[in-house]
Scaffold this motif. Structure first.
Motif, PDB file in Angstrom:
ATOM      1  N   PHE A   1       4.092  17.955  -1.363  1.00  0.00           N
ATOM      2  CA  PHE A   1       4.118  18.338  -2.964  1.00  0.00           C
ATOM      3  C   PHE A   1       2.597  18.204  -3.175  1.00  0.00           C
ATOM      4  O   PHE A   1       1.840  17.600  -2.653  1.00  0.00           O
ATOM      5  CB  PHE A   1       4.862  17.439  -3.719  1.00  0.00           C
ATOM      6  CG  PHE A   1       4.846  15.954  -3.092  1.00  0.00           C
ATOM      7  CD1 PHE A   1       3.837  15.248  -3.886  1.00  0.00           C
ATOM      8  CD2 PHE A   1       5.842  15.459  -2.458  1.00  0.00           C
ATOM      9  CE1 PHE A   1       3.648  14.050  -3.505  1.00  0.00           C
ATOM     10  CE2 PHE A   1       5.890  14.068  -2.099  1.00  0.00           C
ATOM     11  CZ  PHE A   1       4.754  13.203  -2.542  1.00  0.00           C
ATOM     12  N   GLY A   2       2.358  18.842  -4.538  1.00  0.00           N
ATOM     13  CA  GLY A   2       0.803  18.861  -4.857  1.00  0.00           C
ATOM     14  C   GLY A   2       0.705  17.722  -5.770  1.00  0.00           C
ATOM     15  O   GLY A   2       1.640  17.079  -6.385  1.00  0.00           O
TER      16      GLY A   2
ATOM     17  N   ARG B   1      -3.618  13.229  -0.155  1.00  0.00           N
ATOM     18  CA  ARG B   1      -2.922  14.239   0.472  1.00  0.00           C
ATOM     19  C   ARG B   1      -2.374  15.208  -0.117  1.00  0.00           C
ATOM     20  O   ARG B   1      -2.251  16.310   0.028  1.00  0.00           O
ATOM     21  CB  ARG B   1      -1.879  13.366   1.334  1.00  0.00           C
ATOM     22  CG  ARG B   1      -2.155  12.688   2.510  1.00  0.00           C
ATOM     23  CD  ARG B   1      -1.046  12.409   3.333  1.00  0.00           C
ATOM     24  NE  ARG B   1      -0.068  11.367   2.698  1.00  0.00           N
ATOM     25  CZ  ARG B   1      -0.261  10.146   2.680  1.00  0.00           C
ATOM     26  NH1 ARG B   1      -1.045   9.635   3.217  1.00  0.00           N
ATOM     27  NH2 ARG B   1       0.812   9.392   2.132  1.00  0.00           N
ATOM     28  N   ALA B   2      -1.819  15.019  -1.588  1.00  0.00           N
ATOM     29  CA  ALA B   2      -1.344  15.947  -2.365  1.00  0.00           C
ATOM     30  C   ALA B   2      -2.511  16.857  -2.986  1.00  0.00           C
ATOM     31  O   ALA B   2      -2.149  18.040  -2.974  1.00  0.00           O
ATOM     32  CB  ALA B   2      -0.776  15.155  -3.746  1.00  0.00           C
TER      33      ALA B   2
ATOM     34  N   GLU C   1      -5.029  17.609  -1.174  1.00  0.00           N
ATOM     35  CA  GLU C   1      -5.360  18.472   0.074  1.00  0.00           C
ATOM     36  C   GLU C   1      -4.524  19.634   0.130  1.00  0.00           C
ATOM     37  O   GLU C   1      -4.807  20.790   0.423  1.00  0.00           O
ATOM     38  CB  GLU C   1      -5.399  17.565   1.146  1.00  0.00           C
ATOM     39  CG  GLU C   1      -6.636  16.760   1.477  1.00  0.00           C
ATOM     40  CD  GLU C   1      -6.567  15.643   2.510  1.00  0.00           C
ATOM     41  OE1 GLU C   1      -5.321  15.397   3.270  1.00  0.00           O
ATOM     42  OE2 GLU C   1      -7.412  15.024   2.783  1.00  0.00           O
ATOM     43  N   ARG C   2      -2.987  19.281   0.019  1.00  0.00           N
ATOM     44  CA  ARG C   2      -2.005  20.291  -0.045  1.00  0.00           C
ATOM     45  C   ARG C   2      -2.126  21.482  -1.220  1.00  0.00           C
ATOM     46  O   ARG C   2      -1.912  22.413  -0.889  1.00  0.00           O
ATOM     47  CB  ARG C   2      -0.641  19.609  -0.252  1.00  0.00           C
ATOM     48  CG  ARG C   2       0.008  19.079   0.967  1.00  0.00           C
ATOM     49  CD  ARG C   2       1.406  18.941   0.571  1.00  0.00           C
ATOM     50  NE  ARG C   2       1.581  17.611   1.557  1.00  0.00           N
ATOM     51  CZ  ARG C   2       1.321  16.467   1.830  1.00  0.00           C
ATOM     52  NH1 ARG C   2       0.827  15.894   0.835  1.00  0.00           N
ATOM     53  NH2 ARG C   2       1.524  15.541   2.627  1.00  0.00           N
ATOM     54  N   ASP C   3      -2.931  21.055  -2.210  1.00  0.00           N
ATOM     55  CA  ASP C   3      -3.261  22.002  -3.157  1.00  0.00           C
ATOM     56  C   ASP C   3      -4.441  22.890  -2.698  1.00  0.00           C
ATOM     57  O   ASP C   3      -4.709  23.772  -3.441  1.00  0.00           O
ATOM     58  CB  ASP C   3      -3.402  21.478  -4.709  1.00  0.00           C
ATOM     59  CG  ASP C   3      -2.143  20.660  -5.337  1.00  0.00           C
ATOM     60  OD1 ASP C   3      -1.187  21.249  -4.789  1.00  0.00           O
ATOM     61  OD2 ASP C   3      -2.354  20.085  -6.267  1.00  0.00           O
ATOM     62  N   GLY C   4      -5.302  22.726  -1.897  1.00  0.00           N
ATOM     63  CA  GLY C   4      -6.338  23.270  -1.241  1.00  0.00           C
ATOM     64  C   GLY C   4      -7.689  23.330  -2.065  1.00  0.00           C
ATOM     65  O   GLY C   4      -8.585  23.965  -2.023  1.00  0.00           O
ATOM     66  N   LEU C   5      -7.623  21.969  -2.777  1.00  0.00           N
ATOM     67  CA  LEU C   5      -8.527  21.716  -3.689  1.00  0.00           C
ATOM     68  C   LEU C   5     -10.028  21.236  -2.842  1.00  0.00           C
ATOM     69  O   LEU C   5      -9.572  20.406  -1.870  1.00  0.00           O
ATOM     70  CB  LEU C   5      -8.606  20.871  -4.921  1.00  0.00           C
ATOM     71  CG  LEU C   5      -7.397  21.366  -5.710  1.00  0.00           C
ATOM     72  CD1 LEU C   5      -7.100  20.303  -6.802  1.00  0.00           C
ATOM     73  CD2 LEU C   5      -7.561  22.641  -6.560  1.00  0.00           C
ATOM     74  N   ALA C   6     -11.109  21.531  -3.256  1.00  0.00           N
ATOM     75  CA  ALA C   6     -12.510  21.042  -2.652  1.00  0.00           C
ATOM     76  C   ALA C   6     -12.474  19.371  -3.281  1.00  0.00           C
ATOM     77  O   ALA C   6     -12.116  19.038  -4.239  1.00  0.00           O
ATOM     78  CB  ALA C   6     -13.472  21.586  -3.059  1.00  0.00           C
ATOM     79  N   ASP C   7     -13.178  18.495  -2.161  1.00  0.00           N
ATOM     80  CA  ASP C   7     -13.373  17.062  -2.379  1.00  0.00           C
ATOM     81  C   ASP C   7     -11.966  16.374  -2.864  1.00  0.00           C
ATOM     82  O   ASP C   7     -11.729  15.973  -3.884  1.00  0.00           O
ATOM     83  CB  ASP C   7     -14.448  16.952  -3.477  1.00  0.00           C
ATOM     84  CG  ASP C   7     -15.048  15.259  -3.485  1.00  0.00           C
ATOM     85  OD1 ASP C   7     -14.366  14.826  -2.862  1.00  0.00           O
ATOM     86  OD2 ASP C   7     -15.968  15.566  -3.983  1.00  0.00           O
TER      87      ASP C   7
ATOM     88  N   GLU D   1     -10.963  14.228  -6.531  1.00  0.00           N
ATOM     89  CA  GLU D   1      -9.879  14.803  -7.182  1.00  0.00           C
ATOM     90  C   GLU D   1      -8.922  13.691  -7.335  1.00  0.00           C
ATOM     91  O   GLU D   1      -8.255  13.381  -8.783  1.00  0.00           O
ATOM     92  CB  GLU D   1      -9.380  15.938  -7.102  1.00  0.00           C
ATOM     93  CG  GLU D   1     -10.501  17.216  -7.013  1.00  0.00           C
ATOM     94  CD  GLU D   1     -11.097  17.672  -8.337  1.00  0.00           C
ATOM     95  OE1 GLU D   1     -10.753  17.230  -9.416  1.00  0.00           O
ATOM     96  OE2 GLU D   1     -12.115  17.932  -8.473  1.00  0.00           O
ATOM     97  N   ALA D   2      -8.339  12.956  -6.332  1.00  0.00           N
ATOM     98  CA  ALA D   2      -7.315  11.884  -6.422  1.00  0.00           C
ATOM     99  C   ALA D   2      -7.569  10.781  -7.249  1.00  0.00           C
ATOM    100  O   ALA D   2      -7.061  10.366  -7.974  1.00  0.00           O
ATOM    101  CB  ALA D   2      -6.964  11.387  -4.996  1.00  0.00           C
ATOM    102  N   ARG D   3      -9.157  10.453  -7.107  1.00  0.00           N
ATOM    103  CA  ARG D   3      -9.468   9.470  -8.065  1.00  0.00           C
ATOM    104  C   ARG D   3      -9.469   9.900  -9.328  1.00  0.00           C
ATOM    105  O   ARG D   3      -9.270   8.967 -10.366  1.00  0.00           O
ATOM    106  CB  ARG D   3     -11.121   8.967  -7.640  1.00  0.00           C
ATOM    107  CG  ARG D   3     -11.581   7.548  -8.216  1.00  0.00           C
ATOM    108  CD  ARG D   3     -12.801   7.387  -7.535  1.00  0.00           C
ATOM    109  NE  ARG D   3     -12.800   6.990  -5.952  1.00  0.00           N
ATOM    110  CZ  ARG D   3     -13.368   7.927  -5.086  1.00  0.00           C
ATOM    111  NH1 ARG D   3     -14.257   8.878  -5.508  1.00  0.00           N
ATOM    112  NH2 ARG D   3     -13.307   7.681  -3.952  1.00  0.00           N
ATOM    113  N   THR D   4     -10.000  10.874  -9.684  1.00  0.00           N
ATOM    114  CA  THR D   4      -9.870  11.528 -11.161  1.00  0.00           C
ATOM    115  C   THR D   4      -8.479  11.438 -11.777  1.00  0.00           C
ATOM    116  O   THR D   4      -8.092  10.830 -12.640  1.00  0.00           O
ATOM    117  CB  THR D   4     -10.227  13.006 -11.234  1.00  0.00           C
ATOM    118  OG1 THR D   4     -11.615  12.878 -10.663  1.00  0.00           O
ATOM    119  CG2 THR D   4     -10.326  13.656 -12.746  1.00  0.00           C
TER     120      THR D   4
END
Length: 161
Positions: free
Chosen positions: A50-51, A105-106, A108-114, A118-121
């Motif tokens: 899942f994303g 990991r979520a 990364e599954r969405d294919g976003l850079a960095d 993004e997880a921290r945000t």
């Protein structure tokens, strides 16, 4: 359970506090995982597919269903544990690492850079919403807003080709 039995099983009040926090996390993770259609073990192992939007939506739904628990467990106790001498300091540090790994990991599954950024945000937005929920602002005011924020194109969220 008698006080001597509690001391025997948990050694001291700190041991009891950590046991309660760990139990609460396991219970909450089971409910959260099932809301995403996965088993709790899959959440931490990285087997869940899942994303970040799915996680944010499920977390907000879960938090909305238990505002007093959010206030006590996450906002008050976690806030107090920012002091490295607090008995739950290490517990919350480890918990944050697990949460960041899951969110990364979520992303990364969405294919976003960095993904880590993004997880921290996302975690920062969720923490802010939890504080507002603890203040009695109601989660409904924020659910659509977070969805919009997750969709905003920013420099670090360029989809990898």
């Amino acid at each position: 359970m008698t006080e001597p039995a509690v001391i025997y099983h948990f050694k001291n009040k700190v041991g009891l506090l950590i046991a309660v926090l760990e139990h609460r996390d396991r219970e909450d993770m089971a409910t959260f995982a099932h809301s995403l259609g996965v088993e709790p073990e899959d959440m931490w192992s990285g087997n869940a597919q899942f994303g970040i939007r799915d996680i944010c939506a499920a977390l907000m739904e879960r938090n909305a269903a238990q505002p007093e628990m959010v206030r006590l467990y996450i906002t008050v106790l976690q806030g107090e544990s920012l002091n490295e001498h607090h008995p739950a300091y290490e517990y919350y540090q480890k918990r944050e690492h697990r949460v960041m790994d899951t969110l990364t990991r979520a992303v990364e599954r969405d294919g976003l850079a960095d993904p880590r950024r993004e997880a921290r945000t996302a975690l920062s937005m969720m923490n802010g919403i939890r504080v507002r929920l603890a203040q009695g602002s109601g989660i409904g005011r924020f659910s659509g807003r977070l969805e919009c924020l997750c969709r905003l194109p920013v420099a670090s969220t360029v989809v990898r080709q």
